[in-house]
Design a protein around this motif. Structure first.
Motif, PDB file in Angstrom:
ATOM      1  N   LEU A   1     -60.528   1.223  56.344  1.00  0.00           N
ATOM      2  CA  LEU A   1     -61.958   1.125  56.659  1.00  0.00           C
ATOM      3  C   LEU A   1     -62.249   1.683  58.052  1.00  0.00           C
ATOM      4  O   LEU A   1     -63.244   2.389  58.257  1.00  0.00           O
ATOM      5  CB  LEU A   1     -62.439  -0.326  56.544  1.00  0.00           C
ATOM      6  CG  LEU A   1     -62.391  -0.927  55.140  1.00  0.00           C
ATOM      7  CD1 LEU A   1     -62.867  -2.372  55.177  1.00  0.00           C
ATOM      8  CD2 LEU A   1     -63.191  -0.105  54.150  1.00  0.00           C
ATOM      9  N   PHE A   2     -61.375   1.387  59.017  1.00  0.00           N
ATOM     10  CA  PHE A   2     -61.573   1.932  60.360  1.00  0.00           C
ATOM     11  C   PHE A   2     -61.467   3.455  60.346  1.00  0.00           C
ATOM     12  O   PHE A   2     -62.234   4.145  61.028  1.00  0.00           O
ATOM     13  CB  PHE A   2     -60.563   1.343  61.358  1.00  0.00           C
ATOM     14  CG  PHE A   2     -60.772   1.877  62.742  1.00  0.00           C
ATOM     15  CD1 PHE A   2     -61.833   1.430  63.503  1.00  0.00           C
ATOM     16  CD2 PHE A   2     -59.943   2.851  63.257  1.00  0.00           C
ATOM     17  CE1 PHE A   2     -62.053   1.948  64.778  1.00  0.00           C
ATOM     18  CE2 PHE A   2     -60.153   3.371  64.524  1.00  0.00           C
ATOM     19  CZ  PHE A   2     -61.215   2.918  65.286  1.00  0.00           C
TER      20      PHE A   2
ATOM     21  N   ALA B   1     -68.625  -8.591  54.428  1.00  0.00           N
ATOM     22  CA  ALA B   1     -67.886  -9.767  53.956  1.00  0.00           C
ATOM     23  C   ALA B   1     -66.396  -9.458  53.838  1.00  0.00           C
ATOM     24  O   ALA B   1     -65.552 -10.301  54.183  1.00  0.00           O
ATOM     25  CB  ALA B   1     -68.444 -10.240  52.615  1.00  0.00           C
ATOM     26  N   THR B   2     -66.067  -8.275  53.381  1.00  0.00           N
ATOM     27  CA  THR B   2     -64.669  -7.868  53.267  1.00  0.00           C
ATOM     28  C   THR B   2     -64.010  -7.842  54.637  1.00  0.00           C
ATOM     29  O   THR B   2     -62.898  -8.358  54.818  1.00  0.00           O
ATOM     30  CB  THR B   2     -64.565  -6.469  52.603  1.00  0.00           C
ATOM     31  OG1 THR B   2     -65.098  -6.549  51.281  1.00  0.00           O
ATOM     32  CG2 THR B   2     -63.136  -5.972  52.554  1.00  0.00           C
ATOM     33  N   ILE B   3     -64.690  -7.256  55.611  1.00  0.00           N
ATOM     34  CA  ILE B   3     -64.141  -7.156  56.967  1.00  0.00           C
ATOM     35  C   ILE B   3     -63.994  -8.541  57.594  1.00  0.00           C
ATOM     36  O   ILE B   3     -62.932  -8.872  58.133  1.00  0.00           O
ATOM     37  CB  ILE B   3     -65.033  -6.247  57.838  1.00  0.00           C
ATOM     38  CG1 ILE B   3     -64.954  -4.804  57.341  1.00  0.00           C
ATOM     39  CG2 ILE B   3     -64.635  -6.337  59.315  1.00  0.00           C
ATOM     40  CD1 ILE B   3     -66.016  -3.880  57.895  1.00  0.00           C
ATOM     41  N   VAL B   4     -65.042  -9.344  57.521  1.00  0.00           N
ATOM     42  CA  VAL B   4     -65.011 -10.680  58.116  1.00  0.00           C
ATOM     43  C   VAL B   4     -63.924 -11.525  57.464  1.00  0.00           C
ATOM     44  O   VAL B   4     -63.155 -12.202  58.155  1.00  0.00           O
ATOM     45  CB  VAL B   4     -66.404 -11.360  58.015  1.00  0.00           C
ATOM     46  CG1 VAL B   4     -66.329 -12.825  58.391  1.00  0.00           C
ATOM     47  CG2 VAL B   4     -67.404 -10.619  58.896  1.00  0.00           C
ATOM     48  N   ASP B   5     -63.833 -11.484  56.159  1.00  0.00           N
ATOM     49  CA  ASP B   5     -62.821 -12.257  55.445  1.00  0.00           C
ATOM     50  C   ASP B   5     -61.416 -11.826  55.846  1.00  0.00           C
ATOM     51  O   ASP B   5     -60.538 -12.660  56.073  1.00  0.00           O
ATOM     52  CB  ASP B   5     -63.017 -12.120  53.938  1.00  0.00           C
ATOM     53  CG  ASP B   5     -62.062 -12.985  53.150  1.00  0.00           C
ATOM     54  OD1 ASP B   5     -61.967 -14.193  53.442  1.00  0.00           O
ATOM     55  OD2 ASP B   5     -61.408 -12.443  52.230  1.00  0.00           O
ATOM     56  N   ALA B   6     -61.213 -10.515  55.949  1.00  0.00           N
ATOM     57  CA  ALA B   6     -59.886 -10.010  56.331  1.00  0.00           C
ATOM     58  C   ALA B   6     -59.503 -10.473  57.731  1.00  0.00           C
ATOM     59  O   ALA B   6     -58.365 -10.876  57.976  1.00  0.00           O
ATOM     60  CB  ALA B   6     -59.861  -8.481  56.248  1.00  0.00           C
TER      61      ALA B   6
ATOM     62  N   LYS C   1     -51.243  -8.832  55.245  1.00  0.00           N
ATOM     63  CA  LYS C   1     -51.451  -7.936  54.105  1.00  0.00           C
ATOM     64  C   LYS C   1     -52.835  -7.290  54.127  1.00  0.00           C
ATOM     65  O   LYS C   1     -53.069  -6.303  53.433  1.00  0.00           O
ATOM     66  CB  LYS C   1     -51.224  -8.669  52.789  1.00  0.00           C
ATOM     67  CG  LYS C   1     -52.256  -9.722  52.470  1.00  0.00           C
ATOM     68  CD  LYS C   1     -51.962 -10.411  51.157  1.00  0.00           C
ATOM     69  CE  LYS C   1     -53.043 -11.433  50.837  1.00  0.00           C
ATOM     70  NZ  LYS C   1     -52.799 -12.074  49.558  1.00  0.00           N
ATOM     71  N   MET C   2     -53.756  -7.822  54.929  1.00  0.00           N
ATOM     72  CA  MET C   2     -55.103  -7.270  55.015  1.00  0.00           C
ATOM     73  C   MET C   2     -55.189  -6.098  55.994  1.00  0.00           C
ATOM     74  O   MET C   2     -56.149  -5.338  55.970  1.00  0.00           O
ATOM     75  CB  MET C   2     -56.085  -8.356  55.445  1.00  0.00           C
ATOM     76  CG  MET C   2     -56.113  -9.557  54.526  1.00  0.00           C
ATOM     77  SD  MET C   2     -56.601  -9.142  52.854  1.00  0.00           S
ATOM     78  CE  MET C   2     -58.335  -9.437  52.958  1.00  0.00           C
ATOM     79  N   LEU C   3     -54.192  -5.945  56.847  1.00  0.00           N
ATOM     80  CA  LEU C   3     -54.242  -4.916  57.891  1.00  0.00           C
ATOM     81  C   LEU C   3     -54.357  -3.487  57.349  1.00  0.00           C
ATOM     82  O   LEU C   3     -55.125  -2.699  57.901  1.00  0.00           O
ATOM     83  CB  LEU C   3     -53.046  -5.054  58.823  1.00  0.00           C
ATOM     84  CG  LEU C   3     -53.026  -6.335  59.658  1.00  0.00           C
ATOM     85  CD1 LEU C   3     -51.749  -6.410  60.485  1.00  0.00           C
ATOM     86  CD2 LEU C   3     -54.257  -6.445  60.533  1.00  0.00           C
TER      87      LEU C   3
END
Length: 71
Positions: free
Chosen positions: A43-44, A23-28, A35-37
């Protein structure tokens, strides 16, 4: 990247399960906010470090295809 930022990002997801991480990844990605990058980058980094050389090559292949399709 500032190590304090990396640490803060990791602390924010430490107790997350798979569905929360997804959910965090999809939302970002869907939000498209710059700012999400950094969070996605951290995470990557974790994914990359936990992957075998074969998995890393597969990710690079997918990334290469994605870059080509983005243009």
């Amino acid at each position: 990247m500032d190590l304090n930022l990396r640490k803060a990002i990791l602390e924010n997801v430490t107790d997350n399960d798979k569905s929360q991480l997804e959910a965090t990844i999809v939302d970002a990605i869907q939000s498209g906010e710059e700012k999400m990058l950094p969070g996605l980058g951290v995470l990557f980094e974790l994914i990359w470090q936990q992957s075998s050389q074969t998995e890393q090559q597969e990710m690079l292949d997918a990334l290469e295809q994605g870059v080509k399709q983005a243009h």
